[in-house]
Enzyme design. Structure first.
Site, PDB file in Angstrom:
ATOM      1  N   ARG A  47       0.822  -1.221   0.000  1.00  0.00           N
ATOM      2  CA  ARG A  47       0.000   0.000   0.000  1.00  0.00           C
ATOM      3  C   ARG A  47       0.856   1.272   0.000  1.00  0.00           C
ATOM      4  NH1 ARG A  47      -5.114  -1.281   4.028  1.00  0.00           N
ATOM      5  NH2 ARG A  47      -6.518  -2.024   2.404  1.00  0.00           N
ATOM      6  N   LYS A 184     -18.667 -15.521   5.670  1.00  0.00           N
ATOM      7  CA  LYS A 184     -20.097 -15.312   5.902  1.00  0.00           C
ATOM      8  C   LYS A 184     -20.863 -14.839   4.682  1.00  0.00           C
ATOM      9  CE  LYS A 184     -19.981 -14.188  10.797  1.00  0.00           C
ATOM     10  NZ  LYS A 184     -20.091 -13.064  11.734  1.00  0.00           N
ATOM     11  N   GLY A 339      -7.664  -8.128   1.119  1.00  0.00           N
ATOM     12  CA  GLY A 339      -6.399  -8.433   1.772  1.00  0.00           C
ATOM     13  C   GLY A 339      -6.101  -9.923   1.830  1.00  0.00           C
ATOM     14  N   GLY A 362     -12.848  -3.947   1.447  1.00  0.00           N
ATOM     15  CA  GLY A 362     -14.210  -3.400   1.524  1.00  0.00           C
ATOM     16  C   GLY A 362     -14.475  -2.388   0.414  1.00  0.00           C
TER      17      GLY A 362
HETATM   18  C1  3PG Z   1      -8.616  -1.636   5.051  1.00  0.00           C
HETATM   19  O1  3PG Z   1      -7.570  -2.079   5.509  1.00  0.00           O
HETATM   20  O2  3PG Z   1      -9.539  -2.344   4.613  1.00  0.00           O
HETATM   21  C2  3PG Z   1      -8.762  -0.144   4.938  1.00  0.00           C
HETATM   22  O3  3PG Z   1      -7.596   0.490   5.316  1.00  0.00           O
HETATM   23  C3  3PG Z   1      -9.946   0.340   5.728  1.00  0.00           C
HETATM   24  O4  3PG Z   1      -9.772   0.059   7.082  1.00  0.00           O
HETATM   25  P1  3PG Z   1     -11.041  -0.032   8.025  1.00  0.00           P
HETATM   26  O5  3PG Z   1     -11.826  -1.231   7.606  1.00  0.00           O
HETATM   27  O6  3PG Z   1     -10.519  -0.122   9.436  1.00  0.00           O
HETATM   28  O7  3PG Z   1     -11.873   1.218   7.814  1.00  0.00           O
END
Ligand code: 3PG
Ligand code: MG
Length: 397
Positions: A47, A184, A339, A362
């Site tokens: 990143r 899930k 991830g 997300g």
């Molecule tokens: C992630 O690692 O998915 C992003 O940096 C967002 O982090 P968060 O889900 O804690 O908002």
């Protein structure tokens, strides 16, 4: 450079070229440097490296650059466990001369988008750049606040992520095969529905496959199971039939066995889709891995999110490894999001063999689902946002 206009009409998302001259100006860069850290060292700097094109563009044009990021999930107050110091050190090596503010989430105003925190953040800056794709699904102060007052732009990484992921929604080469794993159904339901809208087939692995298998009337033993989602899974299967592809065999762990503890006992066995009492499904079986692999090989577009099983345990990595290998080997245009899937690719040494590894989990799912993100919406309202020349007529729903 593709203009990242997620709506097809109205103002476009401004890119770096839409900023007034940054020469000698103070620029605030929101990055997503939420990276894994172990013993005070960054263990994966993807990143950070992914933001370098934007950083180099800005530095090359004389900007004084200050970066900011969140790290982990501290509860709105300073917490040494979430110090950005290791990130600062890595950034200093990769991009000397760029300052990094404290963890944004040390202030409760970040997550609540508090105007006072936004004011503090933008104070003294002349422009704002969002390159934090992975955090752009969060309507947090550092993502949506600065464009209210500062000339703003999407950085190169954000623009590229949006271009690739929206491309999957609007112009995929077919067949388009989506592979989804994860624990899930609840977490992935809207994504499954969105992908069924654009992909030709959606292959389901990971623990969530057991709720689908249960909806088809299979006994699932002691596997993870969301009882309240069975009805939803059944209607998805009824509606979409064979476009929603379930595993045809499962690798299961017998009674008494424990994940990550091969010595704890418990047999490991390939079973069909009817699990014996007390057995836990932990990976897709070899037949499924071969079937998913064939479908990926024949595809022209592949999107993969979520491991097929508990790949951290060598007894249950085969399904995820087979999918990773197939994604790496196919001639299709391949996009991997999230991830866990990126970590799996790296574990198998295949991360260089896909076309696009998204830096967002997300965020990539929400962008695929909705075609827009709070961070993009904010940039479109920035004082310097260009009017889109003509509506493209693309309907992103
Ligand atoms: C992630 O690692 O998915 C992003 O940096 C967002 O982090 P968060 O889900 O804690 O908002
Ligand atoms: Mg390829």
């Amino acid at each position: 450079m593709t203009t990242t206009n997620a709506t097809g009409s109205g103002p476009s998302v401004p890119t770096l070229e839409d900023l007034p001259s940054v020469d000698g100006k103070r620029v605030l860069l929101r990055a997503d440097f939420n990276v894994p850290i172990h013993d005070g060292e960054v263990t994966d700097d993807l990143r950070i490296r992914a933001a370098l094109p934007t950083i180099e563009w800005l530095l090359g044009r004389g900007a004084q650059l200050v970066a900011c990021t969140h790290l982990g999930r501290p509860k709105g107050m300073p917490d040494p466990r979430y110090s950005v110091e290791p990130v600062r050190r890595r950034l200093a090596r990769l991009a000397p001369g760029v300052d990094l503010l404290d963890n944004l989430r040390f202030d409760p105003g970040e997550e609540s988008d508090d105007p006072a925190f936004v004011a503090k953040l933008v104070d003294g800056f002349d422009a704002y750049v969002n390159d934090a794709f992975g955090a752009s699904h969060r309507a947090h102060a550092s993502i949506v606040g600065p464009p209210r007052s500062l000339p703003s732009a999407a950085g190169r990484l954000l623009a590229k992520e949006v271009d690739v992921l929206l491309g999957l929604r609007t112009r995929p080469r077919r067949p388009f095969v989506a592979v989804l794993g994860g624990a899930k159904v609840t977490d992935k339901l809207t994504v499954i529905e969105a992908l069924l809208g654009v992909a030709d087939t959606v292959l389901i692995g990971g623990a969530m496959c057991f709720t689908f298998l249960a909806a088809r009337g299979n006994p699932i033993g002691a596997s993870l199971f969301e009882e309240d989602m069975v009805g939803t899974c059944r209607s998805l299967l009824d509606q979409h039939g064979d476009r929603l592809v379930l595993p045809t065999d499962i690798t299961a762990l017998g009674p008494g066995g424990e994940l990550m503890k091969p010595d704890a006992g418990g047999d490991v066995r390939q079973v069909g889709t009817r699990l014996p009492d007390g057995w836990t499904g932990v990976d897709v079986g070899p037949g499924t891995a071969a079937d998913f692999g064939d479908r990926i090989a024949e595809a022209r577009t592949v999107f993969w999110n979520g491991p097929m099983g508990v790949f951290e345990d060598p007894r249950f990595e085969a399904g995820t490894r087979a999918v990773a290998r197939a994604v790496a080997d196919t001639a299709a245009f391949t996009v991997v999001g999230g991830g866990d899937s990126a970590a799996a690719l790296a574990q198998f040494g295949l991360d260089d063999d896909v076309d696009h590894v998204s830096t967002g989990g997300g965020a990539s799912l929400e962008l695929l689902e909705r075609g827009d993100l709070p961070g993009l919406e904010a940039l479109r309202t920035a004082p310097n946002a260009p009017e889109a020349p003509v509506a493209t007529g693309r309907d992103h729903g």
